[in-house]
Design a protein around this motif. Structure first.
Motif, PDB file in Angstrom:
ATOM      1  N   THR A  48       0.985  -0.969  -0.197  1.00 53.86           N
ATOM      2  CA  THR A  48       0.080  -0.058  -0.024  1.00 53.86           C
ATOM      3  C   THR A  48       0.803   1.306   0.131  1.00 53.86           C
ATOM      4  O   THR A  48       1.947   0.990   0.586  1.00 53.86           O
ATOM      5  CB  THR A  48      -1.133   0.118   1.336  1.00 53.86           C
ATOM      6  OG1 THR A  48      -0.204   0.123   2.338  1.00 53.86           O
ATOM      7  CG2 THR A  48      -1.962  -1.165   1.287  1.00 53.86           C
ATOM      8  N   ALA A  49       0.190   2.534  -0.395  1.00 49.88           N
ATOM      9  CA  ALA A  49       1.074   3.606  -0.603  1.00 49.88           C
ATOM     10  C   ALA A  49       0.135   4.884  -0.240  1.00 49.88           C
ATOM     11  O   ALA A  49      -0.815   4.901  -0.881  1.00 49.88           O
ATOM     12  CB  ALA A  49       1.960   3.648  -1.896  1.00 49.88           C
ATOM     13  N   ASN A  50       0.667   5.672   0.482  1.00 48.15           N
ATOM     14  CA  ASN A  50      -0.019   6.981   0.704  1.00 48.15           C
ATOM     15  C   ASN A  50       0.674   8.040  -0.264  1.00 48.15           C
ATOM     16  O   ASN A  50       1.952   8.194  -0.043  1.00 48.15           O
ATOM     17  CB  ASN A  50      -0.036   7.502   2.093  1.00 48.15           C
ATOM     18  CG  ASN A  50      -0.700   6.854   3.163  1.00 48.15           C
ATOM     19  OD1 ASN A  50      -0.231   5.711   3.585  1.00 48.15           O
ATOM     20  ND2 ASN A  50      -2.115   7.069   3.218  1.00 48.15           N
ATOM     21  N   LEU A  51       0.122   8.586  -1.166  1.00 46.42           N
ATOM     22  CA  LEU A  51       0.575   9.561  -2.261  1.00 46.42           C
ATOM     23  C   LEU A  51       0.045  11.030  -2.050  1.00 46.42           C
ATOM     24  O   LEU A  51      -1.112  11.164  -1.679  1.00 46.42           O
ATOM     25  CB  LEU A  51       0.465   9.010  -3.649  1.00 46.42           C
ATOM     26  CG  LEU A  51       0.939   7.390  -3.715  1.00 46.42           C
ATOM     27  CD1 LEU A  51       0.631   6.709  -4.999  1.00 46.42           C
ATOM     28  CD2 LEU A  51       2.322   7.183  -3.415  1.00 46.42           C
ATOM     29  N   LYS A  52       1.003  11.832  -2.536  1.00 46.03           N
ATOM     30  CA  LYS A  52       0.377  13.241  -2.648  1.00 46.03           C
ATOM     31  C   LYS A  52       0.517  13.693  -4.396  1.00 46.03           C
ATOM     32  O   LYS A  52       1.765  13.278  -4.806  1.00 46.03           O
ATOM     33  CB  LYS A  52       1.347  14.130  -1.797  1.00 46.03           C
ATOM     34  CG  LYS A  52       0.697  15.613  -1.965  1.00 46.03           C
ATOM     35  CD  LYS A  52      -0.711  16.022  -1.342  1.00 46.03           C
ATOM     36  CE  LYS A  52      -0.381  16.088  -0.038  1.00 46.03           C
ATOM     37  NZ  LYS A  52      -1.854  16.726   0.794  1.00 46.03           N
ATOM     38  N   GLY A  53      -0.469  13.870  -4.941  1.00 43.70           N
ATOM     39  CA  GLY A  53      -0.493  14.457  -6.409  1.00 43.70           C
ATOM     40  C   GLY A  53       0.020  15.837  -6.606  1.00 43.70           C
ATOM     41  O   GLY A  53       0.146  16.573  -5.846  1.00 43.70           O
ATOM     42  N   GLU A  54       0.716  15.896  -7.812  1.00 45.50           N
ATOM     43  CA  GLU A  54       0.994  17.230  -8.117  1.00 45.50           C
ATOM     44  C   GLU A  54       0.115  18.301  -8.090  1.00 45.50           C
ATOM     45  O   GLU A  54       0.423  19.498  -8.069  1.00 45.50           O
ATOM     46  CB  GLU A  54       1.782  17.441  -9.609  1.00 45.50           C
ATOM     47  CG  GLU A  54       1.012  16.931 -10.550  1.00 45.50           C
ATOM     48  CD  GLU A  54       1.562  16.621 -12.195  1.00 45.50           C
ATOM     49  OE1 GLU A  54       2.565  17.331 -12.119  1.00 45.50           O
ATOM     50  OE2 GLU A  54       0.989  16.413 -12.866  1.00 45.50           O
ATOM     51  N   GLY A 101       5.341  10.110  -2.719  1.00 44.70           N
ATOM     52  CA  GLY A 101       4.830   9.623  -1.057  1.00 44.70           C
ATOM     53  C   GLY A 101       5.695   8.554  -0.348  1.00 44.70           C
ATOM     54  O   GLY A 101       6.574   8.111  -0.697  1.00 44.70           O
ATOM     55  N   GLN A 102       4.803   7.739   0.359  1.00 44.65           N
ATOM     56  CA  GLN A 102       5.746   6.717   1.011  1.00 44.65           C
ATOM     57  C   GLN A 102       4.718   5.190   1.032  1.00 44.65           C
ATOM     58  O   GLN A 102       3.567   5.217   1.104  1.00 44.65           O
ATOM     59  CB  GLN A 102       5.817   7.154   2.600  1.00 44.65           C
ATOM     60  CG  GLN A 102       4.539   7.484   3.243  1.00 44.65           C
ATOM     61  CD  GLN A 102       4.658   8.101   4.628  1.00 44.65           C
ATOM     62  OE1 GLN A 102       5.863   8.426   5.074  1.00 44.65           O
ATOM     63  NE2 GLN A 102       3.549   8.407   5.444  1.00 44.65           N
ATOM     64  N   GLY A 103       5.628   4.167   0.992  1.00 39.04           N
ATOM     65  CA  GLY A 103       4.898   2.850   0.620  1.00 39.04           C
ATOM     66  C   GLY A 103       5.159   2.075   1.989  1.00 39.04           C
ATOM     67  O   GLY A 103       6.308   2.231   2.848  1.00 39.04           O
ATOM     68  N   TRP A 104       4.417   0.726   1.971  1.00 39.48           N
ATOM     69  CA  TRP A 104       4.513  -0.122   3.073  1.00 39.48           C
ATOM     70  C   TRP A 104       4.169  -1.558   2.298  1.00 39.48           C
ATOM     71  O   TRP A 104       3.286  -1.775   1.713  1.00 39.48           O
ATOM     72  CB  TRP A 104       3.528   0.226   4.050  1.00 39.48           C
ATOM     73  CG  TRP A 104       3.630  -0.719   5.362  1.00 39.48           C
ATOM     74  CD1 TRP A 104       3.533  -2.138   5.330  1.00 39.48           C
ATOM     75  CD2 TRP A 104       3.741  -0.311   6.629  1.00 39.48           C
ATOM     76  NE1 TRP A 104       3.681  -2.456   6.779  1.00 39.48           N
ATOM     77  CE2 TRP A 104       3.567  -1.232   7.465  1.00 39.48           C
ATOM     78  CE3 TRP A 104       3.847   0.980   7.158  1.00 39.48           C
ATOM     79  CZ2 TRP A 104       3.557  -1.047   8.980  1.00 39.48           C
ATOM     80  CZ3 TRP A 104       3.713   1.130   8.519  1.00 39.48           C
ATOM     81  CH2 TRP A 104       3.946  -0.009   9.440  1.00 39.48           C
TER      82      TRP A 104
END
Length: 346
Positions: free
Chosen positions: A62-68, A212-215
């Motif tokens: 899974t990953a929490n991401l921030k878009g441009e 972002g960051q993933g796990w």
């Protein structure tokens, strides 16, 4: 019979073989399969690959991401292996069944897709060195799991991402032996929670560059639940100060069983025993005809943790053959941050 139709019939006809999310069925008999035992010595790269003598296994990212565009997003990429018998052979006689799930969650929509395959024919599988996990054209691959490319697509979404680990693998429970009940059911369980992620989401209204960051969670077992346990609530929480926590609550007729792992920013871990972390549903939403908790209070007094965990998108329902809720969450209170929540058995 069409191969895909045959696989669907098989998956639905054999109780529990693909219930990789851990609800009713995984407390059934593990006769003939290898069962996890304390003191297992992990070996890499071998343990990044499959363990066909165990009944169920997954590679779960899974990953929490921030878009441009300034918006928050989440992605899921999961490959499940379920076994009819404890071995592997080439060709259509393989007893291994593979199932893939992929999803993208935006602030207002949830997209998902599912794939199925029989083992032994090359359509799906995992190799340890070089590392590659795949089903059809979906893949997670690299020289090892610390630096990988990730791709998947559905009817109305897709993504291509690069992930690079900035910290070590971590092991849950007692050196990777993760107990799941008072009766002693357990799995082998380790994670890579330190990915830095960048890439592109492909959505119906255009491509979005994201960071972002993933796990990544790696887990395998043959009987991870007790017979009375019907589902779980699982949290992977990444705090803005660099610390992290994996925590779960397994719901059973005899009460809940809880466990957690506190992960310091440098990768040092502390196992949190049953009863130490508390989970309180605060708000529910009607999702797919079910009352689903979408805002929680999570407390761990030993770490001065008292947070609210709120779904980015309440309607993050995975309407796959074995249904569950899975989506990104935001964290506020004593600690702030982002994470992922999975809820099964509702």
């Amino acid at each position: 019979m069409n191969v895909r139709i045959w696989l669907i019939v098989l998956l639905l006809a054999v109780p529990g073989i693909a219930r990789a999310q851990g609800y009713a069925g995984l407390g059934g008999s593990a006769e003939g399969f290898t069962v996890p035992q304390p003191g297992y010595a992990f070996q890499f790269p071998q343990d990044h690959g499959p363990h066909p003598d165990y009944r169920i296994e997954w590679w779960y990212l899974t990953a929490n991401l921030k878009g441009e565009d300034g918006r928050d997003y989440g992605i899921q990429w999961t490959l499940f292996r379920s076994a009819l018998k404890p071995h592997e052979v080439e060709g259509w006689q393989s007893p291994q069944i593979w199932m893939g799930h992929a999803a993208v969650t935006t602030p207002d929509k949830h997209y998902f897709a599912e794939r199925l395959s029989r083992g032994g024919i090359g359509q799906a599988g995992v190799t340890a060195a070089p590392f590659e996990a795949w089903i059809d054209e979906w893949h997670m691959r690299g020289s090892d799991p610390n630096v990988v490319s990730l791709s998947a697509n559905g009817a109305d979404f897709g993504y291509d991402l690069k992930l690079e680990a900035k910290g070590p693998f971590v092991f849950h429970g007692r050196n990777g032996f993760s107990v799941k009940s008072g009766d002693g059911q357990a799995s082998y369980y380790y994670s890579q929670p330190f990915y830095a992620v960048q890439g592109v989401l492909r959505l119906s209204d255009g491509d979005v560059a994201v960071t972002g960051q993933g796990w990544l969670d790696r887990e395998w077992s043959s009987q991870p639940l007790a017979a009375d346990q019907s589902g779980w609530d699982w949290f992977s929480l990444s705090f803005d100060n660099g610390d992290k926590m994996m925590a779960f609550r397994l719901r059973g007729d005899r009460g809940d069983f809880t466990a957690a792992t506190w992960i310091d920013a440098d990768g040092t871990t502390t196992a949190i025993p049953d009863g130490s972390v508390a989970f309180e549903p605060l708000t529910t939403a009607l999702v797919a005809g079910r009352d689903i908790p979408v805002r929680w209070r999570v407390t761990l007094p030993d770490r001065d943790l008292d947070v609210e965990v709120s779904a980015l998108t309440p309607d993050a329902w995975m309407a796959t053959r074995f249904e569950y809720w899975e989506g990104p969450v935001q964290i506020s209170g004593s600690h702030s941050g982002r994470g992922y929540l999975e809820m099964t058995g509702y």
